[in-house]
Each structure stands twice: as C-alpha cells, then as structure tokens.
Design an enzyme around this catalytic site. Sequence first.
Site, PDB file in Angstrom:
ATOM      1  N   HIS A 282       0.912  -1.144   0.129  1.00 63.32           N
ATOM      2  CA  HIS A 282       0.070   0.002   0.036  1.00 63.32           C
ATOM      3  C   HIS A 282       0.799   1.315  -0.019  1.00 63.32           C
ATOM      4  CE1 HIS A 282      -3.636   2.281   0.307  1.00 63.32           C
ATOM      5  NE2 HIS A 282      -3.137   2.811   1.580  1.00 63.32           N
ATOM      6  N   CYS A 283       2.230   1.226  -0.083  1.00 67.55           N
ATOM      7  CA  CYS A 283       3.019   2.093   0.119  1.00 67.55           C
ATOM      8  C   CYS A 283       3.958   2.526  -1.203  1.00 67.55           C
ATOM      9  CB  CYS A 283       4.060   2.233   1.242  1.00 67.55           C
ATOM     10  SG  CYS A 283       3.268   2.066   2.656  1.00 67.55           S
ATOM     11  N   ILE A 284       4.770   1.812  -1.719  1.00 65.43           N
ATOM     12  CA  ILE A 284       5.654   2.095  -2.807  1.00 65.43           C
ATOM     13  C   ILE A 284       4.907   2.387  -3.990  1.00 65.43           C
ATOM     14  CG2 ILE A 284       7.687   1.793  -3.846  1.00 65.43           C
ATOM     15  CD1 ILE A 284       8.633   0.183  -1.556  1.00 65.43           C
ATOM     16  N   ILE A 286       2.114   3.298  -4.526  1.00 68.14           N
ATOM     17  CA  ILE A 286       0.892   4.427  -4.397  1.00 68.14           C
ATOM     18  C   ILE A 286       1.531   5.773  -4.143  1.00 68.14           C
ATOM     19  CG2 ILE A 286      -1.202   4.793  -3.309  1.00 68.14           C
ATOM     20  CD1 ILE A 286      -1.816   1.933  -3.189  1.00 68.14           C
ATOM     21  N   ASP A 287       2.093   5.580  -3.123  1.00 67.45           N
ATOM     22  CA  ASP A 287       2.648   6.966  -2.372  1.00 67.45           C
ATOM     23  C   ASP A 287       2.935   8.184  -3.484  1.00 67.45           C
ATOM     24  OD1 ASP A 287       1.639   5.690  -0.519  1.00 67.45           O
ATOM     25  OD2 ASP A 287       3.477   5.617   0.720  1.00 67.45           O
TER      26      ASP A 287
END
Length: 446
Positions: A282-284, A286-287
């Site tokens: 859910h991080c790399i 998307i962020d």
Amino acid sequence: MLTTKEKGNQLAEKLIEKLNNKTAVIGVVGLGYVGLPLAVEKAKAGYNVIGFDVQESKVEEVNQGINYIGDVVDEELKELVANKKLKATTDYSFIKEVDAVAICVPTPLDIYKQPNTNYVESSAHDISDYIHDGMLVVLESTTYPGTTEELLKPILEQTGLTCGEDFFLAYSPERVDPGNKQFKTKNTPKVVGGVTKNCTKVAATMYGNVLESDIHQVSSPAVAEMEKIHENTFRNINIALANEMAVLCNKMGIDVWEVIDAAATKPYGFMPFYPGPGLGGHCIPIDPWYLTWKAREYNYHTKLIETSGEINNEMPHYVVSRIMEILNKTGKALNGSKILVLGVAYKKDIDDYRESPVLPILEKLDEGGADWTVVDPNVREFKYKNGSEYPHQVITEDLLENTDLVVIATDHSGFDYEEILLKSKVIFDTRNSYKNIEKNKKYYRL
C-alpha cells in the site's frame, strides 16, 4: 483570565503530564496493518488503549484476542485484551474518553491516480463530534503534503476549538515494513511534525513514551508528510532502475543479478535494489502519485516519478511475455499451458497481497488462455477479479510434475526449493531464489 497562548501552554503541560505518568487514554482509528501494531505497542507501554474500526469483524477479533496481522505477536495481543489494556469498538462516541488519538486509515488512489482522502475525512469528522479541550490528534496515514493543515485542521476547528490553543494536531508518518524481522513499529525512528510547537511537543512526548527509537521533530506537518513520500519515492525510482536494467540485461544476455552483486561490493555511493515482477503493497506503488497530483497545483510535472511508475507498472506484462517466450522454447503456447505460480503476497514471508503485481500477472495469464494455479503458504485465501475468493492450496509432487511452467513470483522461506527444482519441468524465477544455479533449459531467471 488566561490568554489563548497561556491556555494552550497549560493544556499542553497537563497532557504531557498525563502521557508521562501513563494515565492518558489513547485511541487508534483504523486497526489494519499500521493501526493494530501501533495500538499494541501503546498498550504494552502501559496506556489504556481504545481501537476504533468500522469493520465489526476486526473489532470482534481484537476483543477476543485473535490476531490477524503478521507483525503482531499473538500472545501479546491476548494478554493485553485479557488485562483490559486494549479494547476495540465501532462506536466512535468513545473518542470523548481519549486524551490522544492516532488516525491510521487507508489513503488509496482513485482510477485517475488521484488521492482518495475519504477515509481520512470521515475519521476527522468522527473525531470532531467528540473532540475536547487538551486533546491530541495525530494523522499517520501516508498522504500528500498539506493534508494535515489543509484538510484535517479545518474539519476539527469547525467545532469552535482552535488548533494549538484548545487541541493539538500533528502528523507522524507510519513506517511499517511487513515481514522485517529487525525493524518493527517499536524500534523504527519516528518523525513528528506539529502545527505549532506545543503540538509537536505533546506528540513527540507520546511517541517517546511508547517507542524504543529516536523521535525526530520537524518544523511542520508538511515537512513530515513530504518526508514520508520522499522515502517511498526513493525506493520506487531505484526499483524502477533495477527493473529496467533487468529488461536490458536479458536482451544483452547478461545476468542482472550478478551485475547488482558486483556493484554492491562498492563501499560507498551505491545501494543495491533488486528487480522483480512489479511493485506491491500500500506504499511504494501508490505514495509517489500523491506527490505527482499535488505538484500540479504548483504547475510542476514530476517526470522522474511518473516514468519510474510506468516502468514498474509494466513489469507484470514483461513477466508474462517472458513466460510466453520460455514456453515457446519448450514447444508450447501460453494458451492451454498449465502454470504454477508460487506466491501471491507482494513480498517475501508476509500475508499481504494488497496491490500485488501477481494479480495483474494472473489476469494476463487468463487473457492468454493459460490454466494457472497459485500456491502461497502465507495467504489463506485471496480475492481475484470481481471479488471472487481463491482458496489456499499446497504444493504436491503431482502438481509439480504435471505443470508446464513454475513461476516463482514471491520467494517465501516456506517453499521447499530443492523439491521444486527437482520435480519441476521448467522454472521461471522472478526473485533469484536459486542464487548459485546457472541459467539452463530448465531454469530461467528474470
């Protein structure tokens, strides 16, 4: 009569005292991969903790001491619940009982790769209904620079209370690396940026009493928000470079894994990043798009970020093209071939398959008419397309021997690699699981 500044100082000192003597009640909104480990650490530190979540199933499991997050120790959760240090609820009216609350809800992208802040806004409204003098609110969800002050602060101040004087507001980005055995919530340094100095001070005090790590204070929430995106954008771009190198090295007949290992011998100026089937979690993936979206407000085009996103997003397609190429060498077409995909989690030894690159790989295999099976010892079941659930399966000798191609998509420690190598007809390894084996007609690397 106290001035507003004096009132703010007084409330800050009062909250700091409660945080230091552990009489403060702490709330955590969102009991997922970030929220539950944080709630557990706060309860272990001696605070009474109330977890809030809209999903009744999560609330019921927590209240029964049932763990569903890999980075939480089962026995610790059970003990904290049994000792009434941690409880969960769907009733947000209990916010009025807490002295500090952390927001740990998802911040996904919409179909146009724009930030969806609905969960954050909803949490802010739920809190604003019960916010009170001297309360601390900390946003932990990864988001674009400006969210805390431009989105949360106005919602909370609609109550008539003033930030920095009546309540305290800060941003402290979550730093969770699922499956990391060395760095977890407890010992990972924490960045904290408050709207005012008192906001930063009280937030830093809370985390300082919970974590066994440095608390790094920055000048504003925007700095902390940008810091978090910079972390993940750095990884996104370097992984994209590794993936592009993998594609080029394959065309040139060079082993990219050997290249990276050789480069990593340099003691300065190089940090190894490795290629793979694509980005997940859910991080790399998307962020960085939060920053791309926010940059448009300043008439700036984030070329490097967008290019790296395109490279990483293309990897599932590249993996399937390599699968087709390898099958062709064995005299088979993708259509009708039996493909065994090992791993659906987005990285090694975790059960999280959010944004996993394996999912688009499966879709492309479907489009090509392949007959695929997924085995992942860490994932009990996963949802595939239209919400249909794909049940857990195990590797058998018969499955290996009757599969045309085995694809190692996630290199879990739980796989028996010796048996896989012995019994499989052909292997395509996207993770370099067999580091000391040369490529041959049976074994291919990304």
